[in-house]
Scaffold this motif. Sequence first.
Motif, short mmCIF file in Angstrom:
data_model
loop_
_atom_site.label_atom_id
_atom_site.label_comp_id
_atom_site.label_asym_id
_atom_site.label_seq_id
_atom_site.Cartn_x
_atom_site.Cartn_y
_atom_site.Cartn_z
N SER A 26 0.81 -1.22 0.00
CA SER A 26 0.00 0.00 0.00
C SER A 26 0.85 1.28 0.00
N LEU A 27 2.14 1.16 0.22
CA LEU A 27 3.04 2.32 0.22
C LEU A 27 3.50 2.71 -1.17
N PHE A 28 3.20 1.88 -2.19
CA PHE A 28 3.76 2.05 -3.51
C PHE A 28 2.69 2.31 -4.57
N THR A 29 3.13 2.89 -5.67
CA THR A 29 2.23 3.27 -6.76
C THR A 29 2.26 2.28 -7.92
N TYR A 30 3.42 1.66 -8.16
CA TYR A 30 3.58 0.79 -9.32
C TYR A 30 4.08 -0.60 -8.94
N VAL A 31 3.64 -1.57 -9.72
CA VAL A 31 4.18 -2.93 -9.68
C VAL A 31 4.93 -3.09 -10.99
N LEU A 61 13.87 3.08 -11.64
CA LEU A 61 12.85 3.08 -10.59
C LEU A 61 13.38 3.87 -9.40
N ALA A 62 12.48 4.54 -8.69
CA ALA A 62 12.86 5.27 -7.48
C ALA A 62 11.92 4.87 -6.36
N ASP A 63 12.45 4.87 -5.15
CA ASP A 63 11.70 4.50 -3.96
C ASP A 63 11.14 3.08 -4.18
N VAL A 64 12.01 2.10 -4.03
CA VAL A 64 11.74 0.74 -4.52
C VAL A 64 11.79 -0.30 -3.41
N TRP A 65 10.94 -1.31 -3.55
CA TRP A 65 10.98 -2.52 -2.74
C TRP A 65 11.19 -3.67 -3.72
N VAL A 66 12.18 -4.53 -3.45
CA VAL A 66 12.56 -5.61 -4.37
C VAL A 66 12.10 -6.96 -3.81
N TRP A 67 11.38 -7.72 -4.63
CA TRP A 67 10.95 -9.07 -4.25
C TRP A 67 12.14 -10.00 -4.46
N ASP A 68 12.83 -10.34 -3.38
CA ASP A 68 13.99 -11.22 -3.46
C ASP A 68 14.22 -11.80 -2.07
N ILE A 69 14.04 -13.10 -1.93
CA ILE A 69 14.14 -13.72 -0.60
C ILE A 69 15.55 -13.67 -0.04
N VAL A 87 8.91 -5.56 -20.33
CA VAL A 87 8.74 -5.13 -18.95
C VAL A 87 7.25 -4.89 -18.74
N ASN A 88 6.72 -5.42 -17.65
CA ASN A 88 5.32 -5.24 -17.32
C ASN A 88 5.22 -4.22 -16.18
N ILE A 89 4.49 -3.12 -16.43
CA ILE A 89 4.31 -2.08 -15.42
C ILE A 89 2.82 -1.87 -15.21
N GLU A 90 2.42 -1.95 -13.96
CA GLU A 90 1.01 -1.72 -13.61
C GLU A 90 0.93 -0.66 -12.54
N GLU A 91 -0.03 0.24 -12.70
CA GLU A 91 -0.26 1.23 -11.66
C GLU A 91 -1.28 0.67 -10.69
N LEU A 92 -0.94 0.70 -9.41
CA LEU A 92 -1.83 0.17 -8.38
C LEU A 92 -2.95 1.15 -8.11
N ASN A 93 -4.13 0.62 -7.94
CA ASN A 93 -5.26 1.41 -7.50
C ASN A 93 -5.33 1.23 -6.00
N LYS A 94 -4.92 2.22 -5.26
CA LYS A 94 -4.80 2.10 -3.81
C LYS A 94 -6.09 1.64 -3.14
N ASP A 96 -8.17 -0.52 -4.25
CA ASP A 96 -8.42 -1.93 -4.49
C ASP A 96 -7.53 -2.86 -3.68
N ILE A 97 -6.55 -2.31 -3.02
CA ILE A 97 -5.60 -3.16 -2.29
C ILE A 97 -6.18 -3.55 -0.94
N SER A 98 -6.43 -4.84 -0.80
CA SER A 98 -6.86 -5.36 0.50
C SER A 98 -6.45 -6.81 0.59
N LEU A 99 -5.24 -7.02 1.02
CA LEU A 99 -4.72 -8.38 1.17
C LEU A 99 -5.06 -8.89 2.56
N PRO A 100 -5.31 -10.18 2.67
CA PRO A 100 -5.62 -10.75 3.99
C PRO A 100 -4.44 -10.69 4.95
#
Length: 100
Positions: A26-31, A61-69, A87-94, A96-100
């Motif tokens: 929820s802190l980010f704008t793009y995936v 990319l700026a202000d980034v979180w990287v998916w890497d275990i 490259v696939n870029i999607e803008e998040l709709n804030k 719509d975000i509701s993860l369990p």
Amino acid sequence: MSAQELENYESDLELQLFREYRDVVSLFTYVVETERRFYLANQVDLQVRSGGGEVFYELRLADVWVWDIYRSNRFVRSVRVVTFKDVNIEELNKQDISLP
């Protein structure tokens, strides 16, 4: 370490990573998805380049979180990626975000 222990260890790391993703998405704008990594970012600049008869993509990319275990620190200030794959870029709709 047995194969089962290694598998359990990696499964635990993946679960921890998903939980962290759930907490920060929820802190980010793009995936952003490349052939090698998955990123969350707040700024994205994609440039199509060509050189030597090849087309490639330069992604900044700026202000980034990287998916890497295997990264100890997944938050980074900026990332530059050069890839020959799409490259696939999607803008998040804030809303719509509701993860369990």
